[in-house]
Design an enzyme around this catalytic site. Structure first.
Site, PDB file in Angstrom:
ATOM      1  N   GLU A 211       0.808  -1.223   0.000  1.00 45.40           N
ATOM      2  CA  GLU A 211       0.000   0.000   0.000  1.00 45.40           C
ATOM      3  C   GLU A 211       0.842   1.274   0.000  1.00 45.40           C
ATOM      4  O   GLU A 211       0.571   2.204  -0.747  1.00 45.40           O
ATOM      5  CB  GLU A 211      -0.944   0.034   1.212  1.00 45.40           C
ATOM      6  N   HIS A 280     -10.318  -4.252  11.050  1.00 44.32           N
ATOM      7  CA  HIS A 280     -10.953  -4.167   9.734  1.00 44.32           C
ATOM      8  C   HIS A 280     -12.295  -3.455   9.772  1.00 44.32           C
ATOM      9  O   HIS A 280     -13.108  -3.603   8.861  1.00 44.32           O
ATOM     10  CB  HIS A 280     -11.132  -5.566   9.139  1.00 44.32           C
TER      11      HIS A 280
END
Lengths: 478, 376
Positions: A211, A280
């Site tokens: 990322e 998450h």
């Protein structure tokens, strides 16, 4: 008793799926681990294995059936020594189970021995109250934003996002999409489905799991004039890249005195999905909304998703586009026009009302809209403002509504401290103080990391009841 | 205002960097290849030097003069910036490039127009070398309105679209994925350009560098990573920070070729730069050049540099200084007179003095600038 084979949940947010194919036929013997069927979820087509051994006695759901709810029986498995006569007995209990709640735990073998109210008439399974189902009408033909007489079509948020990208990629060769699993896998959440086929690997770029690196790479490509769409598999992973989003993407235009900037969209699911726990399940709206130089969008409906993603891709600035996994499968009516673009920075009054203003965005809107329906039954007419864009925020629309209702409640799934609700509350103090008949109240996610346990997760998220309670408090009707 | 020497004929207009921007793009290519071929026809004498790989590198007299003048311009600029900082005219962070001049000047001679440059926070030298104006850079350092970023960026944040200079980035290592992204755009557009992505020995330990290496090699992106190893990441020596100190090997696990280069020797830098850039331009993917160099000053203006001895610094200055080295070459090999060399020195000094005066007299940005350029 034959064992019921139930429709399995194959992803955290799956509520129903399509029985794409039966691999085994009635009469086939199966061993544990044998592939018996293929099931198509909102994300992928998956093979389903048998967990018990026996003979496939009866198929209850034909292949090709769509909308099969999780936990509903799809077949009966005969155990060793059982013959087909056992099936008839099972079939009669089967009917009673059909109207059971999908959220109940998977049934075990003995459940039919404690039948429910025998006099209850058999029902055809109905569509669930929430989740995928009939199109939610957030846009009507008399909406001032669309031309008169425009036809409406039903699409899911997922399709709307894909269509927005595809349309903009057709329109501008500098637009490309990159991210993990966006190309050959067709998108971890199927948002980029079909894009590789149409646009090829040059413009639909699978990245390694990296990322920080690919975000910076995208920003650099943006500096050079390309218009990247950077997909994060979820925004939770974008924390690894937040330096590039803020320090490189958001600030360079200012730091260069306007010489260099980047037209780039960072998009992906944000916020809580279902049962995926603390790392998450986080809403980043207020994180990014804090940063000058960024635009921050959180769509609710399919129309928001399509119109705003197209606007985001065209915008010359970095845009953080916060989607929601649970909303991906929701169907909404959207105007059937050639080039449907929703302006950034403009809120939408989704429901008119005179007694209280409920301000929300993204999935928070589902609580707000349901609460408004319930409140109407109690004689309280709520005006629901869908912010759509968090930054720049269309605070004027909120102020105008509050001038009319004199009350304001905010709803969001994010944490309460320094939340979007906090910002709205402050702005109402500054801009509408004399119009307020009650303090602004915030309904938010609870101030804890997201727990895993189902009951705790429910408690951690806002509820419709909390919205109703807040509205009653500000309208002094509690 | 003094013009630069004819081989570059770079226009130094007296206007501000921004207003004169477009006029400066039309100058002839600064490619060493074009200079070399022109010089070869004129049959000029060349000087030679050995690179670390043992090859012999030829520079024409004009090329040596050019390199000398450019390096001197960087050095005098930085000395002046240090002075202005001491006078309180430059604020905040100010990272001087003194000692490392051969790296940017040699690389600049190896690239061609259209190739992009991006670096970290020790960026003044890169800007001067790629043709950005001393006045605009200095005015940015003093936070004035004619600075390259209108005074809003400061020492670490300047950019030039005309010169393909993409900053000027303050977060250690952040420019590496950004520079890789420039290369991505080059490949996407098939424009034949190469991204020259500079970073230091300190940044070489950042994770995003290796994320970038992986993607650059995976996708064969046209990027040359120039690691300026000046031996210290702030106050920590390479030996104390890096498990392996040969940074040119850092691409090995990605199969990115790399080499160590004498970064105090402009001839060696240019030769290595040409090899690396050719590799990238031919579509063979990234290339790593580790420039062994040295900064004479502290990490920033507030760094007392107690982590090294004065002797160490003095030894580098007296024995390895890239500018002194070239100066003696001009005199001994190209038979230039002291006066001829001094003339160059004076030209450079004049440019820098003018820049310094400009940077002090130019007004601060209008208060309304606070609100501009946030979004576009």
């Amino acid at each position: 008793m034959p064992t019921e084979i139930l429709m399995p949940a194959l992803s955290p947010t799956m509520e129903e799926g399509k029985l794409a194919k039966w691999v085994k036929k009635e009469g086939d013997s199966v061993a544990a681990g044998d592939v018996i069927a293929e099931i198509e979820t909102d994300k992928a087509t998956m093979e389903v294995e048998a967990v018990d051994e026996g003979t496939l006695g009866k198929i209850l759901v034909d292949e090709g059936t769509e909308g099969v709810k999780v936990n509903s029986p799809i077949a009966l498995l005969l155990e060793e020594g059982e013959d087909e006569s056992a099936l008839d007995k099972a079939a009669s209990s089967q009917v009673k189970e059909d109207d059971s709640n999908a959220s109940e735990p998977p049934a075990d073998d003995g459940k039919d021995e404690a039948p429910k109210a025998a006099d209850e008439a058999p029902k055809v399974p109905a569509a669930p109250a929430s989740g995928p189902g009939p199109a939610e009408k957030t846009w009507t033909q008399d909406d001032p934003e669309i031309p008169e007489g425009t036809k409406m079509v039903s699409v899911t948020v997922r399709e709307a996002l894909r269509d927005a990208m595809a349309e903009e990629m057709r329109r501008d060769g500098d637009v490309y999409v990159m991210g993990e699993e966006v190309a050959e896998y067709q998108g971890a959440y199927k948002i980029t489905q079909g894009l590789l086929d149409e646009f090829g690997a040059r413009r639909v770029v699978d990245t390694p799991i990296t990322e920080h690196g690919f975000t910076g790479l995208g920003v650099g490509a943006g500096f050079a004039g390309l218009k990247p769409i950077v997909e994060f598999m979820t925004f939770n992973f974008a924390m690894q890249a937040i330096d590039q989003i803020i320090n490189s993407a958001a600030k360079t235009h200012y730091m260069s005195g306007g010489l260099i900037g980047c037209s780039i969209v960072f998009r992906g699911p944000n916020g809580a999905a279902a049962r995926v726990a603390a790392q998450h399940s986080q809403d980043y709206a207020s994180w990014y909304a804090h940063v000058p130089g960024l635009r921050v969008i959180q769509p609710y409906s399919a129309a928001d998703a399509k119109g705003l993603l197209k606007a985001a891709i065209r915008d010359p600035n970095p845009v953080v586009f916060l989607e929601n996994e649970i909303l991906y499968g929701h169907t909404f009516e959207i105007p059937d026009v050639d080039d449907f673009v929703v302006p950034i920075g403009k809120a939408k009054i989704e429901r008119k009302g005179s007694d209280v203003t409920i301000v929300s965005f993204g999935i928070g809107m589902t609580y707000a809209m349901q609460a408004a329906d319930e409140l109407a039954k109690m004689g309280i007419e709520a005006e629901v403002v869908n912010l759509r864009t968090i930054r720049p925020m269309d605070i004027e629309t909120v102020v105008e509504s509050v001038k009319k209702t004199n009350r304001c409640v905010t709803v969001e799934e994010g944490w309460p401290v320094c939340s979007i609700g906090s910002e709205i509350s402050a702005r109402m103090m500054e801009m509408a103080f004399d119009h307020l008949d009650a303090p602004v109240l915030r309904v938010t996610g609870k101030d804890v990391p997201m727990p895993y346990a189902a009951n705790l997760e429910k408690l951690a998220l806002p509820t419709v009841a909390e919205v109703i309670e807040a509205v009653k408090a500000v309208t002094y009707t509690a | 205002m003094a013009e630069k020497k004819p081989t570059t004929s770079r226009k130094r207009s007296s206007g501000t960097s921004r207003s004169s921007g477009t006029s400066r793009t039309s100058g002839p290519s600064r490619s060493s290849r074009s200079t070399k071929s022109a010089d070869a026809k004129s049959g000029e004498k060349t000087s030679t030097a050995k690179s670390m790989t043992g090859e012999t590198v030829h520079f024409t007299r004009d090329e040596d003069v050019y390199a000398y003048r450019e390096m001197l311009l960087v050095r005098r600029f930085e000395e002046k910036a240090g002075q202005l900082y001491g006078m309180g005219l430059i604020g905040g962070f100010c990272h001087l490039y003194i000692g490392q001049e051969a790296v940017v000047v040699g690389m600049q001679m190896a690239l061609k127009e259209g190739d992009q440059i991006i670096t970290g926070y020790r960026d003044h030298g890169h800007m001067i070398a790629c043709g950005m104006e001393s006045k605009g850079v200095m005015a940015e350092l003093t936070g004035r309105r004619s600075g390259y970023s209108k005074g809003k960026g400061g020492s670490m944040h300047m950019f030039s679209v005309d010169k393909n200079f993409y900053g000027g980035h303050g977060i250690v290592g952040a420019q590496v994925p950004l520079g890789t992204g420039l290369a991505f755009a080059n490949k996407y557009r098939e424009n034949g350009s190469v991204s020259i992505t500079y970073f230091g020995d300190g940044a070489a330990n950042q994770g995003q560098v290796y994320e970038s290496f992986n993607m650059a090699k995976l996708w064969s992106l046209p990027v040359v990573y120039v690691i300026e190893n000046n031996k210290y990441g702030m106050g920590t020596s390479v030996e104390r920070a890096s498990s392996t100190t040969n940074l040119s090997h850092r691409g090995a696990s990605f199969e990115i070729p790399g080499e160590q280069v004498d970064g105090m020797e402009v001839h060696a830098v240019r030769a290595a730069g040409e090899r690396a850039i050719a590799h990238a331009r031919e579509g063979k993917g990234p290339y790593i050049l580790e420039m062994l160099t040295y900064r004479y000053r502290g990490h920033s203006m507030s760094d007392p540099a107690k982590y090294r001895t004065r002797d160490e610094v003095n030894k580098m200055r007296t024995e390895r200084d890239p500018i002194e080295h070239l100066r003696s070459r001009l005199i001994e090999e190209h038979k230039m007179s002291e006066d001829e060399v001094k003339k160059i020195d004076k030209e450079v000094r004049d440019i820098i003095n003018e820049a310094a005066e400009f940077a002090q007299s130019d007004p601060e940005p209008d208060p309304s600038e606070l609100w501009t350029d946030v979004v576009r």
